[in-house]
Design a protein around this motif. Structure first.
Motif, mmCIF file in Angstrom:
data_model
loop_
_atom_site.group_PDB
_atom_site.id
_atom_site.type_symbol
_atom_site.label_atom_id
_atom_site.label_comp_id
_atom_site.label_asym_id
_atom_site.label_seq_id
_atom_site.Cartn_x
_atom_site.Cartn_y
_atom_site.Cartn_z
ATOM 1 N N ILE A 38 14.698 17.007 22.191
ATOM 2 C CA ILE A 38 14.232 18.386 22.037
ATOM 3 C C ILE A 38 13.778 18.699 20.614
ATOM 4 C CG2 ILE A 38 14.921 20.816 22.165
ATOM 5 C CD1 ILE A 38 16.531 20.065 24.701
ATOM 6 N N ARG A 58 3.986 23.666 26.417
ATOM 7 C CA ARG A 58 3.419 24.065 25.124
ATOM 8 C C ARG A 58 1.992 24.555 25.351
ATOM 9 N NH1 ARG A 58 2.943 19.372 21.615
ATOM 10 N NH2 ARG A 58 5.109 19.631 20.996
ATOM 11 N N ALA A 77 7.465 23.604 21.535
ATOM 12 C CA ALA A 77 7.425 23.411 22.989
ATOM 13 C C ALA A 77 8.699 23.981 23.601
ATOM 14 C CB ALA A 77 7.291 21.925 23.333
ATOM 15 N N GLN A 78 8.548 24.589 24.755
ATOM 16 C CA GLN A 78 9.686 25.147 25.474
ATOM 17 C C GLN A 78 10.238 24.087 26.419
ATOM 18 O OE1 GLN A 78 8.669 28.476 27.952
ATOM 19 N NE2 GLN A 78 10.752 28.720 28.700
ATOM 20 N N TYR A 79 11.528 23.824 26.328
ATOM 21 C CA TYR A 79 12.168 22.851 27.203
ATOM 22 C C TYR A 79 12.403 23.494 28.562
ATOM 23 C CZ TYR A 79 15.735 19.600 28.941
ATOM 24 O OH TYR A 79 16.455 18.710 29.684
ATOM 25 N N PHE A 123 8.538 19.750 29.273
ATOM 26 C CA PHE A 123 8.314 20.771 28.252
ATOM 27 C C PHE A 123 7.023 21.526 28.563
ATOM 28 C CE2 PHE A 123 10.818 17.479 26.280
ATOM 29 C CZ PHE A 123 11.720 18.162 25.483
#
Length: 95
Positions: free
Chosen positions: A47, A73, A53-55, A71
Motif C-alpha cells: 500500500i 487511481r 491510489a485508493q486501496y 487499487f
C-alpha cells in the motif's frame, strides 16, 4: 410454481460467499502453518508504494498462493500481484 423458480434463482448467490469462505479458510490455515504471509503483512508492504491510489481490497488465488491487491487511481483500476509466500511483487497492471 413460482416458489421453485425463486429457489433456483437464489443458488448462485449462495455459491459466492461459500467460495470466499473457502479462500479465507485456506489463507488462515496456510498462514498458521507458515506457508503464506498474512494479508496485513502484504498490505503493509504494498500500500505505501501506491501513492495517490485508493486501496479497494484483495483476492487470493489459492492454487498459486498469489494475492491480487486492487487499487483505484484517477478512475483507473490497478492490480498488483504479490507472491503470498515471499511477499515479492510479481507484476502490476495499470499505471
Amino acid at each position: 410454481m413460482l416458489v421453485p423458480i425463486l429457489l433456483f434463482a437464489a443458488v448462485p448467490a449462495v455459491a459466492a460467499p461459500a467460495e470466499q469462505e473457502s479462500e479465507r479458510a485456506f489463507a488462515w490455515r496456510a498462514t498458521r502453518a507458515g506457508k503464506l504471509l498474512p494479508i496485513k503483512e502484504i498490505e503493509r508492504r504494498v500500500i505505501p508504494t501506491m501513492k495517490d491510489a485508493q486501496y479497494i481490497g484483495f483476492n487470493l488465488d489459492t492454487e498459486s498462493a498469489v494475492y491480487t491487491l486492487k487499487f483505484l487511481r484517477n478512475g483507473e483500476v490497478i492490480w498488483v500481484d504479490v507472491d503470498g509466500r515471499s511477499g515479492q511483487v510479481l507484476g502490476r497492471t495499470g499505471r
